[in-house]
Scaffold this motif. Sequence first.
Motif, PDB file in Angstrom:
ATOM      1  N   ARG A  83      -5.047  -8.869 -16.271  1.00 34.21           N
ATOM      2  CA  ARG A  83      -4.229 -10.076 -16.131  1.00 34.21           C
ATOM      3  C   ARG A  83      -3.414 -10.273 -17.416  1.00 34.21           C
TER       4      ARG A  83
ATOM      5  N   GLY B  87     -16.668 -10.039 -21.757  1.00 36.73           N
ATOM      6  CA  GLY B  87     -17.307  -8.749 -22.062  1.00 36.73           C
ATOM      7  C   GLY B  87     -16.310  -7.746 -22.618  1.00 36.73           C
ATOM      8  N   ILE B  88     -15.099  -7.735 -22.060  1.00 34.57           N
ATOM      9  CA  ILE B  88     -14.124  -6.723 -22.489  1.00 34.57           C
ATOM     10  C   ILE B  88     -13.524  -7.087 -23.847  1.00 34.57           C
TER      11      ILE B  88
ATOM     12  N   ARG C 212     -10.226 -19.630 -25.412  1.00 37.14           N
ATOM     13  CA  ARG C 212      -9.864 -21.040 -25.201  1.00 37.14           C
ATOM     14  C   ARG C 212     -11.106 -21.923 -25.137  1.00 37.14           C
ATOM     15  N   LYS C 213     -12.162 -21.379 -24.608  1.00 40.15           N
ATOM     16  CA  LYS C 213     -13.407 -22.159 -24.497  1.00 40.15           C
ATOM     17  C   LYS C 213     -13.869 -22.589 -25.892  1.00 40.15           C
TER      18      LYS C 213
ATOM     19  N   ALA D  12      -7.757 -10.815 -20.948  1.00 39.83           N
ATOM     20  CA  ALA D  12      -7.842 -12.112 -20.277  1.00 39.83           C
ATOM     21  C   ALA D  12      -8.253 -11.979 -18.816  1.00 39.83           C
TER      22      ALA D  12
ATOM     23  N   GLN E 270      -8.920 -10.090 -15.035  1.00 42.29           N
ATOM     24  CA  GLN E 270      -8.200  -9.190 -14.135  1.00 42.29           C
ATOM     25  C   GLN E 270      -7.722  -9.915 -12.881  1.00 42.29           C
TER      26      GLN E 270
ATOM     27  N   GLU F 178     -15.095 -12.108 -12.803  1.00 40.38           N
ATOM     28  CA  GLU F 178     -16.400 -11.661 -13.295  1.00 40.38           C
ATOM     29  C   GLU F 178     -16.904 -10.421 -12.568  1.00 40.38           C
ATOM     30  N   LEU F 179     -15.948  -9.592 -12.188  1.00 37.86           N
ATOM     31  CA  LEU F 179     -16.365  -8.336 -11.558  1.00 37.86           C
ATOM     32  C   LEU F 179     -17.082  -7.490 -12.598  1.00 37.86           C
TER      33      LEU F 179
END
Length: 670
Positions: free
Chosen positions: A476, A512-513, A564-565, A626, A628, A653-654
């Motif tokens: 994304r 994770g990425i 951002r969180k 960011a 997918q 969250e794949l």
Amino acid sequence: MTHPRYPHLLEPITLGDGPDALTLRNRVVMGSMHTGLEDHPWDIDKLAAFFEERARGGVGLIITGGYAPTKRGWLKPFASEMTNRLHAKRHERVTGAVHDAGGAIALQVLHAGRYGYHPLSQSASDKKSPITPFKPSAMSTKDVDHTATAFAKSVALARKAGYDAVEIMGSEGYLINQFLAARTNDRDDQWGGSATRRMHFPVEVVRRSRELVGDDFPIVYRISLLDLVEGGQTWEETTELALHLQAAGVTVFNTGIGWHEARVPTIITQVPRGAWRSYTARLKQVVDVPVCASNRINTPELAEEILANGEADLVSMARPLLADAAFVAKAMDERADEINTCIACNQACLDHVFANQRASCLVNPRACHETELVLMPTLRKQTVAVVGAGPAGLAAAVSAAERGFDVTLFEKSPELGGQFRLAMAVPGKEDFADTLRYFTRRLEVLGVDVRRSTEATADDLAGFDQVIVSTGVEPRMPDIPGIDHASVASYADVLSGAVVPGQRVAVIGAGGIGVDVSVFLTHTEEDLDEWMAHWGVGDPALTAGGLTEAKPRTPAREVTLVQRKTTPIGIGLGKTSGWAHRAVLKQSKVTQVSGATYDRIDDDGLHITVDGAPRVIEVDTVVVCAGQDSVRGLYDALDRDAHLIGGADVAAELDAKRAIKQGTEVVAAL
Ligand code: NAP
Ligand code: SF4
């Protein structure tokens, strides 16, 4: 007959002597692994099926998950225990299934001590562990005596249930370690005081067990070779303990590394394969009975090498047997390239257990679901097209071919693997390549028609009986002013090597990425000694617990990781591995920024606002991690029924766990 490829691994061994001596058909031990199936009497058939499949797969000795000798030794409320004849009777279902399949099985007796996740927990002292919310009560002198006898009674019940051996859990920081280490044992009765007196409890456990089960019944003791906690045992104490235990009646030493509360990773992917083998070799120099190596051994080649070098007599592999029940049979048939290798991710095994869910395996969703996720041979020979060879598509294509369907797999790129291929570029995730080797080889063996560099069209799919669309995801690119700036790259560009970032990098997105990419960007090559030094692993002969001051890392780049969180970065990562990833970020001096708003990207770098204050992160490259978006063009264009799976179905969250599971399940239901 000696096996040509694995002569040591596949050689039988006899444990103990006399009428109860146990001859194992090979040196592979399936190490203890709590699955969650142990905790419910109604799951006994599922547990039996799980072990039976591994016994059929040729493993030499299976060791069950841990069973408590007393209720106060439970791992969690109402967890598994072996405390009465009814329990023993029920377990005949398990031992019978394993024996019918030609295998041997040992019951592990484990008292959780202060790791018990319940208010009844007890320990050598009332010191709370850093990983459980419950403060244990300190055992009275009588309690300790009673518990040592309870261990022995569980051992005797295991024998009654038909188990071929027992394992007494004396590693990973459970009760027995809590007695052994000064860290947790400050007693002044006969169960504490000096190092030798702290050994009294495990020695009594073994002595009383031996008394109840006679001279020959094999007793495996899992000894902690390296505690990796401050106030742990020294090497001198460990060897003294081993000799006392041997004299008390231990038949075999299995080995363990690190307490659960240790802050050094011991089994996850980033731990080099075979990292701990030298400690087993050291113990083997001390004792006369056989010794079993464990931790981060996941291929028959490595296991064979350890045995051939005389570093151990047996090799324990727990998760690798979850990943592939036929691990040993495949090695025996010289089909090791078809082994579904455990990639040490912990995502479906330990992370599940710690979240109170049934264990399974990321690369093998049938693990612990043997009776529920069944790939029955098909009665109707149908043609199946699978579009997209990421983890979901690979799992679907292989499962469909295993069921006997006529399968064609389309992949638009020249390589198979999708997002998984990117993951294996991350330092410490090199093992992921084995999953692709497994799938690729299975496709070949099963005769799947694999069409690489082929973008399937609706017309191509018209003649197939079943169509499975697994076209995956694309990175994304968020709507930030300047997202088209020359300094911006996606994580896919960076991990694939298409873009080589500059020295100063900002990473957008800390899932994770984002964490993986930050590790990738800062990583410098390290050998095993350097890896140990970076984690502060020293020689237990020099420092208690084997801890020393960690050597600082020199990061390859200056990285700022932004989200951002407002929550701390990386808290959503896996329970049993996330802390280690977060520690590497810290060791690599990655600057972490939470609560950011992205303003723009320009020649100066990444402009953000945090707490109302605008600032610029001056960087050469901005890497976007960011999440997918699903790739669904083909599916939407299809004028027929099709199954949509993997990231093409739901991108959020794949992960490979969900993808492989869905790919397998959809085929099981065809
Ligand atoms: P992810 O976990 O969803 O994280 C992407 C992050 O990007 C989000 O946390 C979000 O954080 C941020 N983001 C989302 N939309 C954004 C937007 N429009 N603008 C700016 N930021 C945005 O996805 P991922 O990191 O790509 O990982 C994909 C999957 O692979 C996940 O399921 C992950 O668990 C899995 N994975 C797991 C591991 C592991 O070690 N277990 C490693 C790699 C990947 P903010 O909104 O807070 O900025
Ligand atoms: Fe291995 Fe991961 Fe499977 Fe656990 S979930 S057995 S670590 S591959």
